[in-house]
Design a protein around this motif. Structure first.
Motif, PDB file in Angstrom:
ATOM      1  N   HIS A  14      51.405  39.791  50.074  1.00 22.62           N
ATOM      2  CA  HIS A  14      52.191  39.352  48.919  1.00 22.62           C
ATOM      3  C   HIS A  14      51.355  39.512  47.651  1.00 22.62           C
ATOM      4  CE1 HIS A  14      54.884  36.955  46.448  1.00 22.62           C
ATOM      5  NE2 HIS A  14      53.868  36.186  46.121  1.00 22.62           N
ATOM      6  N   ARG A  15      51.882  40.218  46.681  1.00 27.08           N
ATOM      7  CA  ARG A  15      51.199  40.427  45.410  1.00 27.08           C
ATOM      8  C   ARG A  15      51.370  39.188  44.542  1.00 27.08           C
ATOM      9  NH1 ARG A  15      47.246  43.778  44.227  1.00 27.08           N
ATOM     10  NH2 ARG A  15      47.367  44.681  42.170  1.00 27.08           N
ATOM     11  N   THR A  16      50.261  38.686  44.011  1.00 23.15           N
ATOM     12  CA  THR A  16      50.305  37.532  43.121  1.00 23.15           C
ATOM     13  C   THR A  16      49.283  37.734  42.018  1.00 23.15           C
ATOM     14  OG1 THR A  16      50.349  35.108  43.048  1.00 23.15           O
ATOM     15  CG2 THR A  16      48.634  36.108  44.400  1.00 23.15           C
ATOM     16  N   SER A  17      49.300  36.878  41.032  1.00 20.08           N
ATOM     17  CA  SER A  17      48.342  37.003  39.940  1.00 20.08           C
ATOM     18  C   SER A  17      47.727  35.649  39.627  1.00 20.08           C
ATOM     19  CB  SER A  17      49.019  37.575  38.695  1.00 20.08           C
ATOM     20  OG  SER A  17      50.012  36.703  38.236  1.00 20.08           O
ATOM     21  N   TYR A  18      46.581  35.723  38.966  1.00 21.77           N
ATOM     22  CA  TYR A  18      45.896  34.521  38.512  1.00 21.77           C
ATOM     23  C   TYR A  18      45.244  34.851  37.176  1.00 21.77           C
ATOM     24  CZ  TYR A  18      41.848  36.911  40.557  1.00 21.77           C
ATOM     25  OH  TYR A  18      40.885  37.841  40.878  1.00 21.77           O
ATOM     26  N   SER A  19      44.944  33.835  36.413  1.00 18.35           N
ATOM     27  CA  SER A  19      44.327  34.011  35.101  1.00 18.35           C
ATOM     28  C   SER A  19      43.039  33.215  35.051  1.00 18.35           C
ATOM     29  CB  SER A  19      45.269  33.528  33.996  1.00 18.35           C
ATOM     30  OG  SER A  19      46.471  34.256  34.031  1.00 18.35           O
ATOM     31  N   LEU A  20      41.953  33.899  34.691  1.00 18.56           N
ATOM     32  CA  LEU A  20      40.647  33.249  34.606  1.00 18.56           C
ATOM     33  C   LEU A  20      39.875  33.760  33.395  1.00 18.56           C
ATOM     34  CD1 LEU A  20      39.256  33.456  38.258  1.00 18.56           C
ATOM     35  CD2 LEU A  20      40.182  31.446  37.113  1.00 18.56           C
ATOM     36  N   GLU A  21      39.045  32.917  32.852  1.00 19.98           N
ATOM     37  CA  GLU A  21      38.091  33.329  31.854  1.00 19.98           C
ATOM     38  C   GLU A  21      37.021  34.182  32.551  1.00 19.98           C
ATOM     39  OE1 GLU A  21      40.076  29.574  30.773  1.00 19.98           O
ATOM     40  OE2 GLU A  21      39.034  30.246  32.543  1.00 19.98           O
ATOM     41  N   LYS A  22      36.400  35.096  31.823  1.00 21.55           N
ATOM     42  CA  LYS A  22      35.433  36.016  32.415  1.00 21.55           C
ATOM     43  C   LYS A  22      34.287  35.304  33.142  1.00 21.55           C
ATOM     44  CE  LYS A  22      32.739  40.206  31.497  1.00 21.55           C
ATOM     45  NZ  LYS A  22      32.311  40.258  32.848  1.00 21.55           N
ATOM     46  N   PRO A  23      33.709  34.226  32.610  1.00 20.49           N
ATOM     47  CA  PRO A  23      32.628  33.568  33.354  1.00 20.49           C
ATOM     48  C   PRO A  23      33.075  33.048  34.731  1.00 20.49           C
ATOM     49  CG  PRO A  23      32.583  32.869  31.069  1.00 20.49           C
ATOM     50  CD  PRO A  23      33.862  33.645  31.260  1.00 20.49           C
ATOM     51  N   PHE A  24      34.289  32.518  34.820  1.00 20.39           N
ATOM     52  CA  PHE A  24      34.794  32.068  36.122  1.00 20.39           C
ATOM     53  C   PHE A  24      35.005  33.259  37.051  1.00 20.39           C
ATOM     54  CE2 PHE A  24      36.053  28.175  33.849  1.00 20.39           C
ATOM     55  CZ  PHE A  24      35.574  27.220  34.732  1.00 20.39           C
ATOM     56  N   TYR A  25      35.560  34.341  36.513  1.00 26.70           N
ATOM     57  CA  TYR A  25      35.773  35.541  37.327  1.00 26.70           C
ATOM     58  C   TYR A  25      34.435  36.094  37.825  1.00 26.70           C
ATOM     59  CZ  TYR A  25      36.995  40.232  38.753  1.00 26.70           C
ATOM     60  OH  TYR A  25      37.126  41.389  39.484  1.00 26.70           O
ATOM     61  N   ASP A  26      33.455  36.181  36.941  1.00 30.81           N
ATOM     62  CA  ASP A  26      32.136  36.696  37.329  1.00 30.81           C
ATOM     63  C   ASP A  26      31.514  35.845  38.434  1.00 30.81           C
ATOM     64  OD1 ASP A  26      32.430  38.693  35.441  1.00 30.81           O
ATOM     65  OD2 ASP A  26      31.100  37.750  33.964  1.00 30.81           O
ATOM     66  N   ASP A  27      31.640  34.531  38.321  1.00 28.40           N
ATOM     67  CA  ASP A  27      31.096  33.643  39.353  1.00 28.40           C
ATOM     68  C   ASP A  27      31.870  33.784  40.657  1.00 28.40           C
ATOM     69  OD1 ASP A  27      29.081  32.731  37.751  1.00 28.40           O
ATOM     70  OD2 ASP A  27      29.979  30.781  37.338  1.00 28.40           O
ATOM     71  N   LEU A  28      33.160  33.983  40.581  1.00 28.32           N
ATOM     72  CA  LEU A  28      33.969  34.182  41.781  1.00 28.32           C
ATOM     73  C   LEU A  28      33.527  35.454  42.505  1.00 28.32           C
ATOM     74  CD1 LEU A  28      36.268  32.481  42.961  1.00 28.32           C
ATOM     75  CD2 LEU A  28      37.859  34.085  41.909  1.00 28.32           C
ATOM     76  N   VAL A  29      33.266  36.512  41.757  1.00 27.56           N
ATOM     77  CA  VAL A  29      32.768  37.761  42.336  1.00 27.56           C
ATOM     78  C   VAL A  29      31.411  37.523  42.995  1.00 27.56           C
ATOM     79  CG1 VAL A  29      31.925  40.087  41.768  1.00 27.56           C
ATOM     80  CG2 VAL A  29      34.077  39.261  40.793  1.00 27.56           C
ATOM     81  N   ALA A  30      30.547  36.750  42.345  1.00 24.55           N
ATOM     82  CA  ALA A  30      29.223  36.444  42.900  1.00 24.55           C
ATOM     83  C   ALA A  30      29.334  35.622  44.177  1.00 24.55           C
ATOM     84  CB  ALA A  30      28.372  35.713  41.858  1.00 24.55           C
ATOM     85  N   ILE A  31      30.246  34.674  44.204  1.00 25.34           N
ATOM     86  CA  ILE A  31      30.460  33.858  45.407  1.00 25.34           C
ATOM     87  C   ILE A  31      30.921  34.742  46.562  1.00 25.34           C
ATOM     88  CG2 ILE A  31      31.894  32.042  46.443  1.00 25.34           C
ATOM     89  CD1 ILE A  31      31.929  30.754  43.576  1.00 25.34           C
ATOM     90  N   ALA A  32      31.867  35.608  46.287  1.00 23.31           N
ATOM     91  CA  ALA A  32      32.357  36.521  47.327  1.00 23.31           C
ATOM     92  C   ALA A  32      31.211  37.371  47.863  1.00 23.31           C
ATOM     93  CB  ALA A  32      33.473  37.406  46.779  1.00 23.31           C
ATOM     94  N   ALA A  33      30.386  37.906  46.978  1.00 22.43           N
ATOM     95  CA  ALA A  33      29.253  38.736  47.402  1.00 22.43           C
ATOM     96  C   ALA A  33      28.262  37.925  48.229  1.00 22.43           C
ATOM     97  CB  ALA A  33      28.564  39.348  46.185  1.00 22.43           C
ATOM     98  N   ALA A  34      27.969  36.705  47.792  1.00 27.73           N
ATOM     99  CA  ALA A  34      27.022  35.852  48.523  1.00 27.73           C
ATOM    100  C   ALA A  34      27.535  35.521  49.919  1.00 27.73           C
ATOM    101  CB  ALA A  34      26.757  34.572  47.730  1.00 27.73           C
ATOM    102  N   ARG A  35      28.842  35.410  50.055  1.00 26.78           N
ATOM    103  CA  ARG A  35      29.436  35.091  51.350  1.00 26.78           C
ATOM    104  C   ARG A  35      29.813  36.346  52.135  1.00 26.78           C
ATOM    105  NH1 ARG A  35      34.046  31.131  51.114  1.00 26.78           N
ATOM    106  NH2 ARG A  35      33.758  31.404  53.340  1.00 26.78           N
TER     107      ARG A  35
END
Length: 75
Positions: A14-35
């Motif tokens: 299912h295609r969905t969307s979310y809205s985040l400020e860049k610092p939150f997005y960058d941290d989310l990417v880092a969390i995914a990479a760390a895990r």
């Protein structure tokens, strides 16, 4: 303050969307990479565990905040 950016993801087909400020997005990417997860897999995991009355964007921000409070250590 960083502007909010809208992004799209496919969760369980299912295609969905979310809205985040860049610092939150960058941290989310880092969390995914760390895990060792894709960003889509991490977003899907957060989506599955969020309360149904909470929107996805808020759940993602709270996940980043919780991760930071734990000192970047997985649960």
């Amino acid at each position: 303050m960083s502007p909010v950016e809208k992004r799209s993801v496919t969760i369980r087909g299912h295609r969905t969307s979310y809205s985040l400020e860049k610092p939150f997005y960058d941290d989310l990417v880092a969390i995914a990479a760390a895990r060792k997860l894709t960003l889509a897999a991490l977003v899907a995991e957060i989506d599955e565990t969020r309360p149904r009355d909470a929107n996805l964007s808020s759940a993602l921000r709270l996940h980043v905040l919780d991760w930071a409070k734990r000192g970047m250590n997985p649960p």
